[in-house]
Design a protein around this motif. Structure first.
Motif, PDB file in Angstrom:
ATOM      1  N   ARG A   4       0.858  -1.181   0.000  1.00  0.00           N
ATOM      2  CA  ARG A   4       0.000   0.000   0.000  1.00  0.00           C
ATOM      3  C   ARG A   4       0.897   1.235   0.000  1.00  0.00           C
ATOM      4  NH1 ARG A   4      -5.565   0.154   1.789  1.00  0.00           N
ATOM      5  NH2 ARG A   4      -5.010   2.223   1.103  1.00  0.00           N
ATOM      6  N   SER A   5       0.362   2.331  -0.527  1.00  0.00           N
ATOM      7  CA  SER A   5       1.109   3.580  -0.489  1.00  0.00           C
ATOM      8  C   SER A   5       0.259   4.648   0.177  1.00  0.00           C
ATOM      9  CB  SER A   5       1.514   4.024  -1.891  1.00  0.00           C
ATOM     10  OG  SER A   5       0.376   4.369  -2.641  1.00  0.00           O
ATOM     11  N   TYR A   6       0.930   5.542   0.871  1.00  0.00           N
ATOM     12  CA  TYR A   6       0.286   6.654   1.559  1.00  0.00           C
ATOM     13  C   TYR A   6       1.072   7.903   1.197  1.00  0.00           C
ATOM     14  CZ  TYR A   6      -1.705   2.770   4.108  1.00  0.00           C
ATOM     15  OH  TYR A   6      -2.345   1.603   4.416  1.00  0.00           O
ATOM     16  N   THR A   7       0.349   8.951   0.789  1.00  0.00           N
ATOM     17  CA  THR A   7       1.037  10.143   0.323  1.00  0.00           C
ATOM     18  C   THR A   7       0.684  11.363   1.173  1.00  0.00           C
ATOM     19  OG1 THR A   7      -0.712  10.663  -1.240  1.00  0.00           O
ATOM     20  CG2 THR A   7       1.127   9.335  -2.051  1.00  0.00           C
ATOM     21  N   ASN A   8       1.590  12.299   1.146  1.00  0.00           N
ATOM     22  CA  ASN A   8       1.464  13.557   1.846  1.00  0.00           C
ATOM     23  C   ASN A   8       2.329  14.543   1.065  1.00  0.00           C
ATOM     24  OD1 ASN A   8       2.369  15.610   3.965  1.00  0.00           O
ATOM     25  ND2 ASN A   8       0.858  14.418   5.100  1.00  0.00           N
ATOM     26  N   PRO A   9       2.052  15.841   1.117  1.00  0.00           N
ATOM     27  CA  PRO A   9       2.916  16.777   0.389  1.00  0.00           C
ATOM     28  C   PRO A   9       4.386  16.738   0.827  1.00  0.00           C
ATOM     29  CG  PRO A   9       0.896  17.854   1.035  1.00  0.00           C
ATOM     30  CD  PRO A   9       0.885  16.505   1.683  1.00  0.00           C
ATOM     31  N   VAL A  10       4.642  16.219   2.030  1.00  0.00           N
ATOM     32  CA  VAL A  10       5.999  16.199   2.568  1.00  0.00           C
ATOM     33  C   VAL A  10       6.678  14.849   2.381  1.00  0.00           C
ATOM     34  CG1 VAL A  10       7.334  16.491   4.700  1.00  0.00           C
ATOM     35  CG2 VAL A  10       5.367  17.933   4.269  1.00  0.00           C
ATOM     36  N   LEU A  11       5.899  13.767   2.346  1.00  0.00           N
ATOM     37  CA  LEU A  11       6.469  12.425   2.418  1.00  0.00           C
ATOM     38  C   LEU A  11       5.569  11.418   1.713  1.00  0.00           C
ATOM     39  CD1 LEU A  11       8.946  11.256   4.024  1.00  0.00           C
ATOM     40  CD2 LEU A  11       7.364  10.748   5.854  1.00  0.00           C
ATOM     41  N   VAL A  12       6.170  10.369   1.155  1.00  0.00           N
ATOM     42  CA  VAL A  12       5.429   9.234   0.608  1.00  0.00           C
ATOM     43  C   VAL A  12       5.878   7.998   1.373  1.00  0.00           C
ATOM     44  CG1 VAL A  12       4.965   7.838  -1.449  1.00  0.00           C
ATOM     45  CG2 VAL A  12       5.338  10.284  -1.679  1.00  0.00           C
ATOM     46  N   MET A  13       4.926   7.122   1.700  1.00  0.00           N
ATOM     47  CA  MET A  13       5.255   5.913   2.448  1.00  0.00           C
ATOM     48  C   MET A  13       4.672   4.704   1.726  1.00  0.00           C
ATOM     49  SD  MET A  13       4.324   4.932   6.407  1.00  0.00           S
ATOM     50  CE  MET A  13       2.584   4.635   6.161  1.00  0.00           C
ATOM     51  N   TYR A  14       5.517   3.703   1.484  1.00  0.00           N
ATOM     52  CA  TYR A  14       5.086   2.430   0.913  1.00  0.00           C
ATOM     53  C   TYR A  14       5.221   1.370   1.994  1.00  0.00           C
ATOM     54  CZ  TYR A  14       5.658   4.753  -3.584  1.00  0.00           C
ATOM     55  OH  TYR A  14       5.557   5.620  -4.636  1.00  0.00           O
ATOM     56  N   VAL A  15       4.192   0.528   2.130  1.00  0.00           N
ATOM     57  CA  VAL A  15       4.189  -0.497   3.176  1.00  0.00           C
ATOM     58  C   VAL A  15       3.858  -1.838   2.550  1.00  0.00           C
ATOM     59  CG1 VAL A  15       3.101  -1.262   5.312  1.00  0.00           C
ATOM     60  CG2 VAL A  15       3.380   1.166   4.885  1.00  0.00           C
ATOM     61  N   VAL A  16       4.622  -2.857   2.917  1.00  0.00           N
ATOM     62  CA  VAL A  16       4.318  -4.225   2.503  1.00  0.00           C
ATOM     63  C   VAL A  16       4.655  -5.159   3.667  1.00  0.00           C
ATOM     64  CG1 VAL A  16       6.577  -4.673   1.454  1.00  0.00           C
ATOM     65  CG2 VAL A  16       4.579  -5.906   0.638  1.00  0.00           C
ATOM     66  N   LYS A  17       3.827  -6.172   3.845  1.00  0.00           N
ATOM     67  CA  LYS A  17       4.051  -7.128   4.928  1.00  0.00           C
ATOM     68  C   LYS A  17       5.233  -8.027   4.581  1.00  0.00           C
ATOM     69  CE  LYS A  17       1.119  -9.795   8.022  1.00  0.00           C
ATOM     70  NZ  LYS A  17       1.656  -9.128   9.171  1.00  0.00           N
ATOM     71  N   ASN A  18       6.041  -8.358   5.599  1.00  0.00           N
ATOM     72  CA  ASN A  18       7.144  -9.295   5.380  1.00  0.00           C
ATOM     73  C   ASN A  18       7.000 -10.477   6.328  1.00  0.00           C
ATOM     74  OD1 ASN A  18       8.414  -8.789   7.910  1.00  0.00           O
ATOM     75  ND2 ASN A  18       9.517  -7.068   7.068  1.00  0.00           N
ATOM     76  N   ARG A  19       7.813 -11.470   6.157  1.00  0.00           N
ATOM     77  CA  ARG A  19       7.724 -12.687   6.975  1.00  0.00           C
ATOM     78  C   ARG A  19       8.785 -12.759   8.053  1.00  0.00           C
ATOM     79  NH1 ARG A  19       7.013 -16.888   1.983  1.00  0.00           N
ATOM     80  NH2 ARG A  19       5.003 -16.123   1.283  1.00  0.00           N
ATOM     81  N   THR A  20       9.546 -11.687   8.236  1.00  0.00           N
ATOM     82  CA  THR A  20      10.664 -11.746   9.171  1.00  0.00           C
ATOM     83  C   THR A  20      10.251 -11.509  10.617  1.00  0.00           C
ATOM     84  OG1 THR A  20      11.156  -9.398   8.904  1.00  0.00           O
ATOM     85  CG2 THR A  20      12.266 -10.920   7.406  1.00  0.00           C
ATOM     86  N   GLY A  21       9.110 -10.847  10.828  1.00  0.00           N
ATOM     87  CA  GLY A  21       8.705 -10.544  12.189  1.00  0.00           C
ATOM     88  C   GLY A  21       9.371  -9.311  12.758  1.00  0.00           C
ATOM     89  N   ILE A  22      10.136  -8.605  11.929  1.00  0.00           N
ATOM     90  CA  ILE A  22      10.738  -7.343  12.364  1.00  0.00           C
ATOM     91  C   ILE A  22      10.331  -6.251  11.374  1.00  0.00           C
ATOM     92  CG2 ILE A  22      12.722  -8.375  13.548  1.00  0.00           C
ATOM     93  CD1 ILE A  22      14.396  -7.665  11.060  1.00  0.00           C
ATOM     94  N   CYS A  23      10.467  -5.017  11.798  1.00  0.00           N
ATOM     95  CA  CYS A  23      10.145  -3.876  10.950  1.00  0.00           C
ATOM     96  C   CYS A  23      11.425  -3.386  10.286  1.00  0.00           C
ATOM     97  CB  CYS A  23       9.509  -2.771  11.795  1.00  0.00           C
ATOM     98  SG  CYS A  23       9.003  -1.365  10.822  1.00  0.00           S
ATOM     99  N   ARG A  24      11.426  -3.358   8.951  1.00  0.00           N
ATOM    100  CA  ARG A  24      12.581  -2.863   8.211  1.00  0.00           C
ATOM    101  C   ARG A  24      12.160  -1.592   7.478  1.00  0.00           C
ATOM    102  NH1 ARG A  24      14.245  -8.304   5.022  1.00  0.00           N
ATOM    103  NH2 ARG A  24      12.186  -7.881   4.158  1.00  0.00           N
ATOM    104  N   ILE A  25      13.075  -0.625   7.419  1.00  0.00           N
ATOM    105  CA  ILE A  25      12.739   0.607   6.702  1.00  0.00           C
ATOM    106  C   ILE A  25      13.783   0.906   5.645  1.00  0.00           C
ATOM    107  CG2 ILE A  25      11.575   1.574   8.718  1.00  0.00           C
ATOM    108  CD1 ILE A  25      13.908   3.692   8.697  1.00  0.00           C
ATOM    109  N   GLY A  26      13.336   1.651   4.647  1.00  0.00           N
ATOM    110  CA  GLY A  26      14.215   2.176   3.620  1.00  0.00           C
ATOM    111  C   GLY A  26      13.873   3.636   3.421  1.00  0.00           C
TER     112      GLY A  26
END
Length: 95
Positions: A4-26
């Motif tokens: 899923r993607s979420y947008t704002n004039p300041v920032l865009v965020m893409y989110v996808v579920k992973n199987r690792t059980g931890i939160c990873r960011i880029g």
């Protein structure tokens, strides 16, 4: 499209579920943002804003933040507020 993607004039965020059980960011900033100094500052500000939120983010997701041209004019506290609302809209915040 899995994520899923979420947008704002300041920032865009893409989110996808992973199987690792931890939160990873880029974090990414294109050349449209400005020169290397401005792109690095934008990434640094986004990283700091997420650092303040990371304990309350649900694990098991890959999140990518994309800087926009307005990001370079904001402080980490401004990005924090934007990021908090985006993560709440995505349902990724723990209580």
């Amino acid at each position: 499209m899995r994520g899923r993607s979420y947008t704002n004039p300041v920032l865009v965020m893409y989110v996808v579920k992973n199987r690792t059980g931890i939160c990873r960011i880029g974090i990414t900033a294109s050349k449209k943002i400005g020169n290397a100094v401005q792109r690095n500052r934008a990434r640094r500000v986004i990283r700091e804003a997420f650092r303040m939120l990371q304990d309350n983010v649900s694990p098991g997701f890959d999140i990518v933040f994309v800087a926009r041209t307005r990001t370079i004019y904001k402080k980490s506290t401004d990005i924090y507020a934007v990021m908090l609302s985006m993560l709440k809209n995505a349902g990724l915040m723990r209580e």
